[in-house]
Design an enzyme around this catalytic site. Sequence first.
Site, PDB file in Angstrom:
ATOM      1  CB  CYS A  13      -0.990  -0.012   1.163  1.00 26.67           C
ATOM      2  SG  CYS A  13      -0.273   0.120   2.808  1.00 26.67           S
ATOM      3  NE  ARG A  19      -4.623   1.018   1.597  1.00 24.16           N
ATOM      4  CZ  ARG A  19      -4.515   1.693   0.465  1.00 24.16           C
ATOM      5  NH1 ARG A  19      -5.410   1.511  -0.492  1.00 24.16           N
ATOM      6  NH2 ARG A  19      -3.539   2.544   0.272  1.00 24.16           N
ATOM      7  CG  ASP A 121      -5.389   4.805   2.779  1.00 27.22           C
ATOM      8  OD1 ASP A 121      -5.406   4.341   3.947  1.00 27.22           O
ATOM      9  OD2 ASP A 121      -4.494   5.557   2.370  1.00 27.22           O
TER      10      ASP A 121
END
Length: 156
Positions: A13, A19, A121
């Site tokens: 990420c 994440r 996100d």
Amino acid sequence: MAENEKRRILFICMGNICRSPTAEGIARAEFARAGLDIDVDSAGTEDYHVGEPPDERAIRAAAAHGYDIAGLRARQVTSADFERFELVFAMDRMNLLALQRFHRGIGAAPTLFLGDTELPDPYYGKARDFERTVELARKGVDALIRRLRSKARHAS
């Protein structure tokens, strides 16, 4: 990949604190439960949080589902990662584009972790967004386990 070489999977990420460490922690636990011997790691496309633990909200959401990610530390992806890892998964299209520019055709080509779907996100969101990250990452890991098992059956 050589037959006796251990499989390696990398989740990516932006900052490697929400994440991708969540996906890494879930994959480690679920691969072990499934009896799959696979090295798992995570990284970020940016260096904002190198050396830091995952976001506290990500740690709490993962722990609420039985996954311990507190000991993970953020790092930035390197060009060597594309050669070290068999599968390189981006959490969203923005990071996929960054990885594709960085990749330059050597080693594993990055793809989206959830197929055509992005893993949003949660960083600027609420606690429930981190819960959703865990849910989506778990679904993605479950699908990955099915894919890996299917690939192994077809290879034998």
